[in-house]
Design a protein around this motif. Sequence first.
Motif, PDB file in Angstrom:
ATOM      1  N   TRP A 231      38.771  36.872   2.667  1.00  0.00           N
ATOM      2  CA  TRP A 231      37.307  37.278   1.608  1.00  0.00           C
ATOM      3  C   TRP A 231      36.163  36.823   2.116  1.00  0.00           C
ATOM      4  CZ3 TRP A 231      36.409  39.622  -2.663  1.00  0.00           C
ATOM      5  CH2 TRP A 231      35.448  39.320  -3.481  1.00  0.00           C
ATOM      6  N   TRP A 232      35.129  37.797   1.844  1.00  0.00           N
ATOM      7  CA  TRP A 232      33.701  37.559   2.037  1.00  0.00           C
ATOM      8  C   TRP A 232      32.997  36.887   0.842  1.00  0.00           C
ATOM      9  CZ3 TRP A 232      30.744  37.839   6.558  1.00  0.00           C
ATOM     10  CH2 TRP A 232      29.244  37.879   6.152  1.00  0.00           C
ATOM     11  N   ASP A 233      32.684  35.783   0.957  1.00  0.00           N
ATOM     12  CA  ASP A 233      32.003  34.929  -0.177  1.00  0.00           C
ATOM     13  C   ASP A 233      30.651  35.794  -0.494  1.00  0.00           C
ATOM     14  OD1 ASP A 233      30.992  33.361  -2.171  1.00  0.00           O
ATOM     15  OD2 ASP A 233      31.612  31.483  -1.084  1.00  0.00           O
ATOM     16  N   ARG A 234      30.501  36.400  -1.648  1.00  0.00           N
ATOM     17  CA  ARG A 234      29.173  37.112  -1.589  1.00  0.00           C
ATOM     18  C   ARG A 234      28.079  36.143  -2.098  1.00  0.00           C
ATOM     19  NH1 ARG A 234      32.670  40.018  -6.497  1.00  0.00           N
ATOM     20  NH2 ARG A 234      32.465  38.791  -8.128  1.00  0.00           N
ATOM     21  N   GLU A 235      28.324  35.137  -2.561  1.00  0.00           N
ATOM     22  CA  GLU A 235      27.264  34.015  -2.750  1.00  0.00           C
ATOM     23  C   GLU A 235      26.653  33.262  -1.393  1.00  0.00           C
ATOM     24  OE1 GLU A 235      28.853  31.376  -5.765  1.00  0.00           O
ATOM     25  OE2 GLU A 235      29.026  32.790  -7.387  1.00  0.00           O
ATOM     26  N   ARG A 236      27.358  33.583  -0.461  1.00  0.00           N
ATOM     27  CA  ARG A 236      26.903  33.072   0.885  1.00  0.00           C
ATOM     28  C   ARG A 236      26.495  34.413   1.776  1.00  0.00           C
ATOM     29  NH1 ARG A 236      31.826  29.642   3.096  1.00  0.00           N
ATOM     30  NH2 ARG A 236      30.063  28.850   4.575  1.00  0.00           N
ATOM     31  N   GLY A 237      26.293  33.940   3.066  1.00  0.00           N
ATOM     32  CA  GLY A 237      25.675  35.001   3.892  1.00  0.00           C
ATOM     33  C   GLY A 237      26.352  34.822   5.166  1.00  0.00           C
ATOM     34  N   ALA A 238      25.653  35.205   6.363  1.00  0.00           N
ATOM     35  CA  ALA A 238      26.218  35.072   7.604  1.00  0.00           C
ATOM     36  C   ALA A 238      26.745  33.931   8.256  1.00  0.00           C
ATOM     37  CB  ALA A 238      25.205  35.806   8.646  1.00  0.00           C
ATOM     38  N   GLU A 239      26.458  32.685   7.540  1.00  0.00           N
ATOM     39  CA  GLU A 239      26.758  31.393   7.826  1.00  0.00           C
ATOM     40  C   GLU A 239      28.284  31.175   7.699  1.00  0.00           C
ATOM     41  OE1 GLU A 239      25.980  30.956   3.423  1.00  0.00           O
ATOM     42  OE2 GLU A 239      25.130  31.960   5.312  1.00  0.00           O
ATOM     43  N   GLN A 240      28.960  32.123   7.036  1.00  0.00           N
ATOM     44  CA  GLN A 240      30.372  31.976   6.820  1.00  0.00           C
ATOM     45  C   GLN A 240      31.108  32.638   7.943  1.00  0.00           C
ATOM     46  OE1 GLN A 240      32.107  34.394   3.430  1.00  0.00           O
ATOM     47  NE2 GLN A 240      29.801  34.773   3.436  1.00  0.00           N
ATOM     48  N   ILE A 241      30.364  33.437   8.865  1.00  0.00           N
ATOM     49  CA  ILE A 241      31.235  33.982   9.916  1.00  0.00           C
ATOM     50  C   ILE A 241      32.084  33.244  10.980  1.00  0.00           C
ATOM     51  CG2 ILE A 241      30.740  35.483  11.866  1.00  0.00           C
ATOM     52  CD1 ILE A 241      28.905  36.887  10.358  1.00  0.00           C
ATOM     53  N   PRO A 242      31.439  32.097  11.382  1.00  0.00           N
ATOM     54  CA  PRO A 242      32.126  31.175  12.283  1.00  0.00           C
ATOM     55  C   PRO A 242      33.481  30.689  11.475  1.00  0.00           C
ATOM     56  CG  PRO A 242      30.067  30.452  12.216  1.00  0.00           C
ATOM     57  CD  PRO A 242      29.822  31.320  11.251  1.00  0.00           C
TER      58      PRO A 242
ATOM     59  N   ALA B 299      45.690  37.942  10.140  1.00  0.00           N
ATOM     60  CA  ALA B 299      44.514  38.080   9.452  1.00  0.00           C
ATOM     61  C   ALA B 299      43.331  38.373  10.040  1.00  0.00           C
ATOM     62  CB  ALA B 299      44.118  36.831   8.485  1.00  0.00           C
ATOM     63  N   GLY B 300      43.243  39.870  10.566  1.00  0.00           N
ATOM     64  CA  GLY B 300      42.149  40.379  11.214  1.00  0.00           C
ATOM     65  C   GLY B 300      41.019  41.306  10.530  1.00  0.00           C
ATOM     66  N   SER B 301      41.176  41.104   9.292  1.00  0.00           N
ATOM     67  CA  SER B 301      40.374  41.954   8.260  1.00  0.00           C
ATOM     68  C   SER B 301      39.406  40.978   7.673  1.00  0.00           C
ATOM     69  CB  SER B 301      41.190  42.889   7.697  1.00  0.00           C
ATOM     70  OG  SER B 301      40.210  44.046   6.749  1.00  0.00           O
ATOM     71  N   VAL B 302      38.200  41.532   7.136  1.00  0.00           N
ATOM     72  CA  VAL B 302      37.298  40.608   6.207  1.00  0.00           C
ATOM     73  C   VAL B 302      37.017  41.941   4.852  1.00  0.00           C
ATOM     74  CG1 VAL B 302      34.838  39.918   5.817  1.00  0.00           C
ATOM     75  CG2 VAL B 302      36.158  39.578   7.985  1.00  0.00           C
ATOM     76  N   LYS B 303      37.360  41.291   3.897  1.00  0.00           N
ATOM     77  CA  LYS B 303      37.142  42.093   2.558  1.00  0.00           C
ATOM     78  C   LYS B 303      35.650  41.733   1.825  1.00  0.00           C
ATOM     79  CE  LYS B 303      38.249  44.234  -1.398  1.00  0.00           C
ATOM     80  NZ  LYS B 303      39.090  43.518  -2.111  1.00  0.00           N
ATOM     81  N   ILE B 304      34.891  42.828   1.836  1.00  0.00           N
ATOM     82  CA  ILE B 304      33.809  42.933   1.299  1.00  0.00           C
ATOM     83  C   ILE B 304      33.860  43.742  -0.217  1.00  0.00           C
ATOM     84  CG2 ILE B 304      31.319  43.397   1.296  1.00  0.00           C
ATOM     85  CD1 ILE B 304      31.445  42.804   4.380  1.00  0.00           C
ATOM     86  N   MET B 305      33.551  42.738  -1.212  1.00  0.00           N
ATOM     87  CA  MET B 305      33.646  43.554  -2.547  1.00  0.00           C
ATOM     88  C   MET B 305      32.352  44.045  -2.767  1.00  0.00           C
ATOM     89  SD  MET B 305      35.024  42.582  -6.332  1.00  0.00           S
ATOM     90  CE  MET B 305      36.754  42.580  -5.837  1.00  0.00           C
ATOM     91  N   GLN B 306      32.042  45.442  -2.684  1.00  0.00           N
ATOM     92  CA  GLN B 306      30.521  45.806  -2.656  1.00  0.00           C
ATOM     93  C   GLN B 306      30.091  45.918  -4.112  1.00  0.00           C
ATOM     94  OE1 GLN B 306      28.440  45.282  -0.835  1.00  0.00           O
ATOM     95  NE2 GLN B 306      26.310  46.502  -1.579  1.00  0.00           N
ATOM     96  N   ASP B 307      31.183  46.311  -5.157  1.00  0.00           N
ATOM     97  CA  ASP B 307      30.617  46.643  -6.522  1.00  0.00           C
ATOM     98  C   ASP B 307      31.759  46.212  -7.366  1.00  0.00           C
ATOM     99  OD1 ASP B 307      32.306  48.647  -5.852  1.00  0.00           O
ATOM    100  OD2 ASP B 307      30.981  50.292  -6.909  1.00  0.00           O
TER     101      ASP B 307
END
Length: 545
Positions: free
Chosen positions: A258-269, A285-293
């Motif tokens: 899960w890509w935390d939409r309240e954060r930014g690139a600092e979560q990549i590490p 787990a090699g995928s990242v989920k971004i919920m855009q809408d």
Amino acid sequence: MSKADLVFTNGPVHTGDPARTRASSLAVTGERITAVGHDEVRELVGPGTEVVDLTGKLLIPGFQDAHVHAVYGGTELAECDLTGTTGAGEYLRRIREYADAHREREWITGSGWSMESFEGGLPTRQLLDSVVPDRPVYLLNRDHHGAWANTRALELAGLTRDTPDPADGRIEREPDGTPSGVLQEGATKLVARLVPPVTAADRLAGLLRAQRLLHSLGITGWQDAILGEFNGQPDPSDAYLAAARDGSLTARVTGALWWDRERGAEQIPELLARRKELQAGRFRAGSVKIMQDGIAENFTAAMTAPYLDGCGCATTNTGLSFVDPDALKQHVTALDALDFQVHFHALGDRAVREALDALEAALTTNGHRGNRHHLAHLQVVHPQDITRFAPLGAIANLQPLWAAHEPQMDELTIPFLGPQRATWQYPFADLLRAGATLAAGSDWPVSSPDPLAGLHVAVNRQEPGTTDDRVFLPEQRLDLTTALTAYTAGSAHVNGHDDAGSLRTGHLADLVVLDRDLFTAPTDEIAHARVERTYIGGRLVHAAD
């Protein structure tokens, strides 16, 4: 000549291999297919070979679901289940019955109510109060993008007429501003944070419960679309890791972090560390989920033009882009460079365009890296963006069950999109003609996980068993072979299982036996078919009673 462990004879066998689409026999040794052909395969039958007679049946590659929430779905099966009906009275009966049967529960939780059951898609807190007035009630809707709460739950959360809407959601309100009982998108967290957490044991039990169900439907692998905490739901990663390590995970599972939409690139590490940690057995787990809408029914799906109101006039609302489009380009470019697959939730045409723009930015910077990025849902796609998928390597991840006339579509979506934009919905055939790779999934527990039901709608653009003669945008129907390929080879491709999804010598023996040949049956009977056997790596994981 060594003998096979398992041989299927008297086919048909649908291979999914363009060089040989049909065969009559198939042999398995160990976990792999060792022969595909006709009578000559019988030479591999020995004293210890199990022989399966396919007369009147059909052998196909195992289904893979490219977008599912298996742990959530399995856990919810043990809660108050509101699926399978759209009657408001029936919802209330089930809620009261569940509450009476579980007096030990501090909170009454569950899911599955449908927006079409209530005027404007909005049930009230007072309805819940009438059956459970003394304990908090919190029920996710069918889409899992909204929740229904009673007065007690709202009070415990401290929600009043003065509580502001969060940036990524909306509190539905009564005329005086008092919360009415429905919370949309990120507003669900305001109450969900108080719900007693699901335990690790509950999550593992939910996963194994879901796996049994999915195997019974012929599903041999899937991509779990959210690994992480989301809107009050706990992270299911530990369940997968535990099951993978002890061998109870028989499915092949790819996880989308899960890509935390309240954060930014600092979560990549942190995502890099989780990718390394979350690998065991048949799980990675090699995928990242971004919920855009969000979704169209609650007007949070991101659109290029405003939604209409009940009178057909344009509003000022164009939905929500949860991640700033410029930031999205930077994040996707960084993730692609690190060889993450990006799994987008993109439902409205603006969200689709923003996702494609991000992939274009990544391609410009990084070149083709083959990370198999995919866009799920694709409810509204602007015609100008159809031809962008193929050159960008963007895979169209379809949820076919939604592409049909039903009340949520006809009453809560089409009137607010308008006549032209309504014709841009679920453009499966246009995407295919434009060269896009198609994958398919269910989004269960949002909708049924049954791939045969999904195939039925992809081919017919009508719900199984409907009495409505209308076909939803018939020019977007897929032929059966294409739809089946999306559910097998297409989803296997998305999930990184290159030696699954088709029946070829050397491929994994992930197989499904259906009770009839779909290719000779009428297309309006596809959903009548049933799974008789499911094999993973040559091992029987489901046999119908």
